[in-house]
Design an enzyme around this catalytic site. Structure first.
Site, PDB file in Angstrom:
ATOM      1  N   ASN A   9       0.873  -1.176   0.000  1.00 19.72           N
ATOM      2  CA  ASN A   9       0.000   0.000   0.000  1.00 19.72           C
ATOM      3  C   ASN A   9       0.908   1.223   0.000  1.00 19.72           C
ATOM      4  O   ASN A   9       1.462   1.585   1.033  1.00 19.72           O
ATOM      5  CB  ASN A   9      -0.899  -0.028   1.250  1.00 19.72           C
ATOM      6  CG  ASN A   9      -1.741   1.231   1.370  1.00 19.72           C
ATOM      7  OD1 ASN A   9      -1.759   2.070   0.470  1.00 19.72           O
ATOM      8  ND2 ASN A   9      -2.444   1.365   2.487  1.00 19.72           N
ATOM      9  N   LYS A  11       0.157   4.201  -0.280  1.00 14.53           N
ATOM     10  CA  LYS A  11      -0.486   5.405   0.296  1.00 14.53           C
ATOM     11  C   LYS A  11      -0.253   6.604  -0.634  1.00 14.53           C
ATOM     12  O   LYS A  11      -0.176   6.421  -1.843  1.00 14.53           O
ATOM     13  CB  LYS A  11      -0.014   5.635   1.728  1.00 14.53           C
ATOM     14  CG  LYS A  11      -0.196   4.367   2.584  1.00 14.53           C
ATOM     15  CD  LYS A  11      -0.040   4.589   4.054  1.00 14.53           C
ATOM     16  CE  LYS A  11      -0.226   3.257   4.786  1.00 14.53           C
ATOM     17  NZ  LYS A  11      -0.164   3.392   6.232  1.00 14.53           N
ATOM     18  N   HIS A 100      -9.571   1.067   5.045  1.00 15.14           N
ATOM     19  CA  HIS A 100      -8.269   1.297   5.705  1.00 15.14           C
ATOM     20  C   HIS A 100      -8.470   2.282   6.858  1.00 15.14           C
ATOM     21  O   HIS A 100      -9.301   3.191   6.771  1.00 15.14           O
ATOM     22  CB  HIS A 100      -7.265   1.861   4.691  1.00 15.14           C
ATOM     23  CG  HIS A 100      -5.877   1.884   5.243  1.00 15.14           C
ATOM     24  ND1 HIS A 100      -5.434   2.874   6.079  1.00 15.14           N
ATOM     25  CD2 HIS A 100      -4.848   1.018   5.106  1.00 15.14           C
ATOM     26  CE1 HIS A 100      -4.185   2.619   6.430  1.00 15.14           C
ATOM     27  NE2 HIS A 100      -3.801   1.495   5.854  1.00 15.14           N
ATOM     28  N   GLU A 102      -6.879   4.754   7.776  1.00 15.88           N
ATOM     29  CA  GLU A 102      -6.746   6.165   7.401  1.00 15.88           C
ATOM     30  C   GLU A 102      -8.027   6.670   6.740  1.00 15.88           C
ATOM     31  O   GLU A 102      -8.407   7.836   6.900  1.00 15.88           O
ATOM     32  CB  GLU A 102      -5.510   6.345   6.501  1.00 15.88           C
ATOM     33  CG  GLU A 102      -4.229   6.221   7.327  1.00 15.88           C
ATOM     34  CD  GLU A 102      -3.054   5.578   6.614  1.00 15.88           C
ATOM     35  OE1 GLU A 102      -3.028   5.555   5.373  1.00 15.88           O
ATOM     36  OE2 GLU A 102      -2.156   5.081   7.322  1.00 15.88           O
ATOM     37  N   GLU A 172      -5.184  -4.562  10.819  1.00 16.81           N
ATOM     38  CA  GLU A 172      -4.195  -3.494  10.950  1.00 16.81           C
ATOM     39  C   GLU A 172      -4.470  -2.701  12.224  1.00 16.81           C
ATOM     40  O   GLU A 172      -5.287  -1.765  12.211  1.00 16.81           O
ATOM     41  CB  GLU A 172      -4.261  -2.551   9.734  1.00 16.81           C
ATOM     42  CG  GLU A 172      -3.912  -3.221   8.425  1.00 16.81           C
ATOM     43  CD  GLU A 172      -3.321  -2.223   7.424  1.00 16.81           C
ATOM     44  OE1 GLU A 172      -2.262  -2.540   6.872  1.00 16.81           O
ATOM     45  OE2 GLU A 172      -3.889  -1.141   7.224  1.00 16.81           O
ATOM     46  N   GLY A 178       2.598   2.732  10.730  1.00 15.39           N
ATOM     47  CA  GLY A 178       3.535   3.836  10.536  1.00 15.39           C
ATOM     48  C   GLY A 178       4.247   4.260  11.804  1.00 15.39           C
ATOM     49  O   GLY A 178       4.845   5.335  11.859  1.00 15.39           O
ATOM     50  N   SER A 218       3.575  -1.654  10.449  1.00 14.56           N
ATOM     51  CA  SER A 218       5.021  -1.697  10.686  1.00 14.56           C
ATOM     52  C   SER A 218       5.640  -3.050  10.354  1.00 14.56           C
ATOM     53  O   SER A 218       6.539  -3.525  11.059  1.00 14.56           O
ATOM     54  CB  SER A 218       5.348  -1.264  12.123  1.00 14.56           C
ATOM     55  OG  SER A 218       4.956   0.082  12.325  1.00 14.56           O
TER      56      SER A 218
HETATM   57  P1  13P Z   1       3.095   0.742   7.641  1.00 12.90           P
HETATM   58  O1  13P Z   1       3.620  -0.553   7.061  1.00 12.90           O
HETATM   59  O2  13P Z   1       3.797   1.947   7.095  1.00 12.90           O
HETATM   60  O3  13P Z   1       3.007   0.684   9.130  1.00 12.90           O
HETATM   61  O4  13P Z   1       1.586   0.878   7.102  1.00 12.90           O
HETATM   62  C1  13P Z   1       0.725  -0.190   7.257  1.00 12.90           C
HETATM   63  C2  13P Z   1      -0.501   0.066   6.484  1.00 12.90           C
HETATM   64  O5  13P Z   1      -1.302   0.908   6.834  1.00 12.90           O
HETATM   65  C3  13P Z   1      -0.713  -0.717   5.255  1.00 12.90           C
HETATM   66  O6  13P Z   1      -1.994  -0.544   4.752  1.00 12.90           O
END
Ligand code: 13P
Length: 257
Positions: A9, A11, A100, A102, A172, A178, A218
Site C-alpha cells: 500500500n 499510500k 483502511h 486512514e 491493521e 507507521g 510496521s
Molecule cells: P506501515 O507498514 O507503514 O506501518 O503501514 C501499514 C498500512 O497501513 C498498510 O496498509
C-alpha cells in the site's frame, strides 16, 4: 492451503517516474523467481489512483496484481473526486483496499459505507481487502475483540458465504501503522485467530479457513518471518517498507530465505 498474499500500500507517496523505477526494481528481483517463489504466494501493489495507468504499464507480463487503495460504490454520476469499480477494472485493477484505518479516521468512513464499497467491489469482480483494526485507546480499554468483530461483521454485511469466501481481510492495529511498533507475532495471532473464529460463525468452517487474513502495521524485512510463521497470518499489507524494492522483495520472500 491458503496462498499467502503480500500487498504493498503505497499510500500518498511517489510520482510517476519514481513509481516506474520502483516497479522495475521489484521486477528485476522477483521476475526471475516468479515460477518458484510465487507458487504458494501472491503479490499485489496498490499505488495512488493517478499512478495506476503507469504502474499497469510497468507490470505488463509480471505475476504481480494491481490494486487500488480505495474506490466509490456508485456506478457513475455526480460524485466529484471519486473513482468507480468499472474505472479501476478498465486499468487492470484486480484488488481494492477498503476501510483502511486512514479512510476511517481521517476521512470519516464508517462501516455502512465500507460495506457498500465491499459489495460494489464484488459486483465488479474485484477482490476487496477489508481492513479492520483497533486504536490504542480501544486496546487499552479492553475493547479490541468487540471493535474487530463489529468492523468485520458490519463490513461483510449481508454477503452470503460464497461472497465472503472472495474477501481478503487485513488486520491493521491503528497503533502499529507507521509507528515502527508492530504487533508481536503472538498478539497478531491472537486477533487473527479471533477473527477467523468470527468468520467460522458467520460463514462456516470451510469458508472461514479459506479466507486470507493479512497482518498490517510496521511490517519490515526484519519482522516479517516471525509474523508469517503464525498459523492464522496469511500475508502482509505493507506501507512504508513497500516503498523500497529491497525491503518489499524481502517481505515477499518471507520464510524462504
Ligand atoms: P506501515 O507498514 O507503514 O506501518 O503501514 C501499514 C498500512 O497501513 C498498510 O496498509
Amino acid at each position: 492451503m491458503r496462498r499467502k498474499l503480500f500487498a504493498a500500500n503505497w499510500k500518498m507517496n511517489l510520482g510517476p517516474a519514481q513509481a516506474r523505477e520502483l516497479i522495475r526494481a521489484v521486477r528485476a528481483q522477483l521476475d526471475p523467481q516468479s515460477g518458484s517463489l510465487l507458487k504458494d504466494r501472491e503479490v499485489m501493489i496498490a499505488p495512488p489512483a493517478i499512478l495506476i495507468p503507469a504502474v499497469q504499464q510497468e507490470l505488463a507480463g509480471a505475476s504481480i496484481a494491481l490494486g487500488a487503495q480505495n474506490m466509490y460504490f456508485e456506478e457513475q454520476g455526480a460524485f466529484t473526486g471519486e473513482i468507480s469499480a468499472a474505472m479501476l477494472k478498465a486499468y487492470g485493477v484486480t484488488h481494492v483496499i477498503l476501510g483502511h484505518s486512514e479512510r476511517r479516521h481521517i476521512f470519516g468512513e464508517d462501516d455502512v459505507l465500507i460495506n457498500k464499497k465491499v459489495k460494489a467491489a464484488l459486483r465488479h469482480e474485484l477482490t476487496p481487502v477489508l481492513c479492520v483494526g483497533e486504536t490504542l485507546a480501544q486496546r487499552d480499554g479492553g475493547e479490541t475483540t468487540r471493535i474487530l468483530t463489529t468492523q468485520l461483521l458490519a463490513g461483510l454485511g449481508e454477503l452470503d458465504a460464497a461472497q465472503v469466501s472472495k474477501v481478503v481481510i487485513a488486520y491493521e492495529p491503528v497503533w502499529a501503522i507507521g509507528t515502527g511498533k508492530n504487533a508481536t507475532p503472538d498478539q497478531a495471532q491472537r486477533e487473527h485467530g479471533a477473527l477467523r473464529g468470527t468468520l467460522v460463525e458467520r460463514a462456516g468452517r470451510d469458508v472461514a479457513h479459506s479466507v486470507r487474513i493479512l497482518y498490517g502495521g510496521s511490517v519490515t524485512a526484519e519482522n516479517v518471518d516471525s509474523l508469517m510463521s503464525k498459523p492464522d497470518i496469511d500475508g502482509a499489507l505493507v506501507g512504508g517498507a513497500s516503498l523500497k524494492a529491497d525491503s518489499f522483495v524481502r517481505i515477499v520472500r518471507a520464510l524462504t530465505v
